[in-house]
Design an enzyme around this catalytic site. Structure first.
Site, short mmCIF file in Angstrom:
data_model
loop_
_atom_site.label_atom_id
_atom_site.label_comp_id
_atom_site.label_asym_id
_atom_site.label_seq_id
_atom_site.Cartn_x
_atom_site.Cartn_y
_atom_site.Cartn_z
N ASP A 196 -4.57 2.34 -4.17
CA ASP A 196 -2.97 2.40 -4.13
C ASP A 196 -2.33 1.17 -3.75
O ASP A 196 -1.48 1.07 -3.04
CB ASP A 196 -2.42 3.72 -3.51
CG ASP A 196 -3.21 3.63 -2.09
OD1 ASP A 196 -4.04 2.59 -1.85
OD2 ASP A 196 -2.65 4.54 -1.20
N ASP A 242 0.77 -1.28 -0.14
CA ASP A 242 -0.04 -0.04 -0.05
C ASP A 242 0.86 1.28 0.07
O ASP A 242 1.73 1.32 0.87
CB ASP A 242 -0.91 -0.01 1.25
CG ASP A 242 -2.00 1.07 1.19
OD1 ASP A 242 -3.07 0.67 1.03
OD2 ASP A 242 -1.63 2.23 1.41
N LEU A 243 0.76 2.21 -0.97
CA LEU A 243 1.23 3.27 -0.97
C LEU A 243 1.04 4.43 0.09
O LEU A 243 -0.26 4.46 0.20
CB LEU A 243 1.21 3.95 -2.35
CG LEU A 243 1.91 3.24 -3.33
CD1 LEU A 243 1.50 3.99 -4.75
CD2 LEU A 243 3.41 3.05 -3.44
#
Lengths: 201, 729
Positions: free
Chosen positions: B385, B342-343
């Site tokens: 994301d 996950d960004l």
């Protein structure tokens, strides 16, 4: 001998026929006579098959008197239709056979041409010759030689190849004069006499 | 020799025989007989003498012309019919008389030669007779000629009908041809002898031959199917002609061999052309190029299995791949690793720079990730994301190394957008896949949980799944959070914590508390804000939480005021981005101050840098209004991924809270220290106070003192505690 004479004389007759066709149709029609050949009836069927194929249309004008025979104008079935429909300006017709009216028209055209040729004979044989009204028929090439159950295999034939030059196309037709061998001999003799008597021709 | 049907030979009448006296009665009767026949004839007969005058005129021509024989005989034709102008007729008469050659005048070339009528109605309607005229020499009498006129009206009518039918059928054929030329299918028809008798342009195009090269040939010679022998094809056609097998040749698929090097995928049908008696007259073969369809199908299936933006596999496909790997691990007893990535700063970039930038970032990250995994590994975008990675045939130990490399690469990556540059980080959850693994769905949930846990622990980390995180996983399910938050708000199960913010020795400011919100689970557990605030932000509940916090904090302040403890407190309350743009919240805050009579200077608000920047003008209006009353504002998480000094000039705030990410390693990382120094310096030069978060130990405190930061907050200073406990309420 006969071929040369026929070629010269009938060529003149063709010019007259072309003129009357042009007048009648009100458009230029040229008739050319590239070739004249004397052959046996047997050979004719083969020659015709080669020239026009197996399906033929004919305009026949028979004659009798001094000597007997049939003058015929032979087209391939397709060419006869092309010719009539071009002359009648109805070439787009999708009918694979000539109608009665078209057949009559073809008979008239054939009649004019055959008369041009036979009229030449009349010059020589005069009132001794009798001609019948021409008619139209079509069929297999071999049937050319078997009208009225008469086997013409052993007859003599004058085959005149001619070309109709119309505005749009050139259509080949073949003029044949079928006579029995005796008639042909008489024909030849008469021509020779006529030839001797008339050095101009 | 030949006797023509139309010919009437007057010789049989033996006109001359009347002169023979010895057989007079017989002759009379023969003459009468002949005369009667001639008058009964259904054709017109005219005999012209050597002067071209009418010598004979039969009843038929009398009727058709309405000119009696008596008045016709002896006159020339042009005098009888004033309108007779046919040159051909004259020529024909001359030819007959001079050369004896007969003539036929067809209706086509000589319409209505004689002005005569077939019937009285026709005469009234002025419909002249269609006629064929034959002219020949009279054999019996020299220089006489016979003209025969035949009514050919019926054949003219037939001819017209024929032509009408022909033109209709031409129209029909043209119509059919136009349809066949226009349709997108290729059409070939085969006659009963197996020869092609029609081919439409599309068929020519597909076969790559002209119609001349196709017509008349057998189908097998121009249409060869890969894997189907020509005899086989002929057999199919024969079967069709025999009606023995029809249904099986509808919509068959095959490869059409166009040339030695070119095949096209086609779909074809063969059906019979029947005549009226339902006898097979031929075959029609219809086929179409389905190469494109195939490509389209492949394209669609690709689209269905991939993420359009990043061109990576999508979640659906990833789930399948994961299932396959799980069962493979069970069968082959090998190991794989599932990474859930996950960004961390995606939302910020998306919010600040817009979706275009967000999309661009995702594409760049996808490319970055593609370069970090092997060909056989599987990389997918799972949504938003989040990315999923399956490291095939890989131990967890090795997998974690790969994960770390990914984390490091993303950390080093700089995302440039217009004139700005952003740093990123990723939180990664890792799960081992082995023969004891649970079903794919559970593995993915575990990886998600581990990822969440990594995020929760300060981002830019890798966590492997531990079963005790399952509770966190439960908490993490955002959807369920909507109802849980709503319920907590309804049931007043939110509680305020406070964390002390103390001045450094260089600063003589007073200490105060950041007000923090916690959710009390039904079982009494305290849920940290990271677990529910994101969900509240995403699902629009954050405004309600903000208002709750403001109300509760001011209520608390009122209590403290009433107790005379007004010197003990000063609160910093967090406001979300959503509240900054909400006039409802603004009104609410102002009303709360009124209600609880709390001095404005006792309250400061913390807004995140991102929230402020993404709604700069609205945030400025909000800040100006509240600040105008006397409250102060500080920017939270300052420096987190944004080069935001330029914005600072336009932001009416009083303090900067330096992002804890720079602070927590300040004693180890000179860059972090430099960052803190510069933020501190910029803040001071703008007249702002600076606050350091994540102050976890004395080393950090010493450095911050040295740098000259104004305030400190963190576990090393003071842990968050319930506000009630702090003030013993």
């Amino acid at each position: 001998m006969a071929e040369g004479w026929v070629y010269r004389n009938i060529n003149i007759g063709m010019g007259a026929a072309a003129a009357s066709l042009s007048e009648m149709l009100q458009e230029p029609v040229e008739l050319s006579l590239p070739n004249v050949e004397l052959m046996s009836g047997e050979k004719l069927a083969k020659a015709m098959k080669k020239l026009v194929g197996e399906d033929v249309s004919l305009v026949v004008e028979s004659f009798s008197g001094h000597f007997d025979g049939d003058a015929m104008l032979v087209f391939s079935k397709v060419h006869s239709m092309d010719l009539v429909r071009q002359l009648l300006k109805s070439e787009d017709l999708a009918i694979s056979d000539l109608s009665e009216v078209e057949q009559e028209a073809l008979v008239e055209i054939g009649n004019i041409i055959l008369n041009a040729c036979l009229g030449t004979l009349s010059n020589i044989f005069g009132k001794n010759m009798h001609y019948n009204i021409p008619f139209f028929t079509q069929g297999h090439c071999d049937d050319l030689l078997y009208f009225n159950n008469v086997d013409r295999k052993n007859q003599a034939v004058l085959l005149l190849t001619m070309q109709f030059v119309l505005e749009k196309t050139k259509i080949d037709g073949y003029l044949t004069i079928l006579m029995d061998v005796d008639s042909m001999e008489i024909f030849n003799q008469n021509i020779e006499q006529y030839f001797d008597a008339d050095p101009i021709v | 020799m030949f006797k023509n049907n139309h010919e009437i030979n007057l010789q049989s009448a033996k006109l001359s025989s009347a002169k023979e006296p010895e057989d007079f009665f017989t002759s009379i009767s023969q003459f009468q007989l002949a005369y009667g026949v001639i008058d009964l004839c259904e054709i017109g007969l005219i005999v012209l003498n050597d002067e071209l005058r009418v010598a004979f005129w039969n009843k038929w021509i009398e009727d058709a012309s309405r000119i009696p024989r008596s008045s016709a005989i002896g006159r020339k034709l042009e005098n009888i019919f004033s309108s007779l102008k046919s040159v051909r007729l004259k020529q024909a008469i001359d030819a007959a008389i001079c050369f004896g050659t007969p003539s036929v005048l067809s209706e086509k070339f000589n319409p209505h030669t004689f002005p005569i009528y077939a019937s009285e109605p026709d005469r009234k309607l002025k419909k002249k007779m269609h006629q064929m005229v034959m002219v020949k020499r009279h054999n019996a009498i020299d220089k006489y000629c016979l003209i025969q006129i035949v009514n050919v009206s019926s054949s003219v009518i037939r001819d017209k009908r024929l032509k009408l039918h022909a033109s209709l059928s031409i129209e029909k054929a043209l119509h059919t041809r136009a349809i066949l030329s226009a349709i997108i299918d290729a059409v070939i028809t085969i006659d009963g002898n197996g020869r092609i008798d029609y081919v439409n342009p599309e068929a020519c195009r597909l076969i790559e031959r002209s119609s001349e090269q196709i017509l008349g040939r057998t189908l097998a010679s121009v249409f060869s199917l890969v894997g189907v022998s020509s005899t086989n094809l002929q057999h199919k056609i024969k079967q069709c002609l025999d009606k023995s097998n029809l249904a099986s040749y509808q919509k068959q698929q095959a490869q059409l061999s166009v040339s030695a090097s070119k095949n096209i995928a086609i779909e074809y049908s063969i059906s019979i052309i029947n005549d009226k008696a339902f006898d097979a007259k031929g075959i029609v073969l219809v086929f179409r190029d389905i190469t494109q369809n195939k490509a389209l199908t492949e394209e669609i299936s690709w689209q269905a299995s991939h993420d359009m933006l990043t061109k990576l596999r999508n979640r659906y496909t990833f789930d399948q791949d994961l299932s396959n790997l799980v069962s493979q691990a069970k069968e082959l007893k090998n190991e794989h690793v599932l990474l859930y990535l996950d960004l961390d700063q995606f939302k910020i970039i998306n919010d600040v720079c817009g979706h275009l930038a967000g999309d661009e970032l995702l594409q760049q990250v996808a490319e970055l990730l593609s370069g970090l995994v092997r060909q056989k590994d599987i990389l997918a975008r799972l949504g938003g994301d989040e990315f999923g990675i399956l490291l095939c045939d890989c131990s967890i130990k090795k997998g974690l190394k790969v994960a770390n490399k990914i984390r490091q690469t993303i950390q080093d990556f700089r995302f440039g957008w217009k004139d700005k540059s952003f740093t990123l980080s990723a939180s990664i959850g890792a799960v081992e896949i082995n023969r004891t693994s649970k079903e794919a769905r559970k593995l993915l949930a575990e990886a998600d949980t581990a990822c969440y846990s990594a995020k929760d622990s300060g981002r830019n980390q890798i966590h492997t799944y531990r079963p005790d995180e399952s509770e966190a996983a439960e908490r993490h399910g955002e959807m369920s959070w909507i109802s849980r938050i709503q319920k907590a708000l309804d049931e007043d199960r939110l509680v305020l914590f406070g964390q002390k913010i103390v001045p450094t020795s260089s600063n003589n400011g007073e200490e105060y508390y950041e007000v923090l919100v916690r959710l009390v689970a039904k079982n009494g557990d305290i849920v940290p804000p990271g677990a529910f605030i994101p969900a509240a932000e995403r699902y629009g509940l954050i405004g309600a939480i903000d208002r709750w916090v403001v109300d509760e904090a001011l209520k608390m302040a009122q209590k403290l005021n009433k107790k005379g403890m007004n010197s003990c407190y000063k609160f910093a309350i967090n406001l979300s981005g959503a509240s900054l743009t909400s006039s409802e919240t603004l009104d609410f805050i102002m009303a709360a101050f009124e209600k609880y009579k709390v001095p404005y200077e006792k309250i400061s608000f913390e807004i995140t840098e991102t929230a402020a920047i993404s709604n700069l003008s609205a945030a400025n209006r909000f800040i100006a209004k509240i600040r105008g009353l006397g409250c102060s504002f500080s920017l939270d998480d300052f420096g987190s991924g944004l080069s935001s000094f330029s914005y600072l000039k336009n932001m009416p705030v009083d303090a900067l809270k330096i992002d804890g990410a720079f602070v927590k390693d300040i004693h180890n990382d000179p860059i972090d220290r430099a960052m803190v120094e510069s933020i501190n310096q910029v803040g001071h030069s703008m007249g702002l106070k600076t606050i350091a978060e994540f102050v976890e130990n004395d080393q950090i405190i010493a450095i911050l003192e040295e740098i000259g930061v104004d305030f400190m907050q963190g576990y090393g200073v003071s842990k968050p505690q319930p506000l009630n406990d702090i003030f013993s309420l």
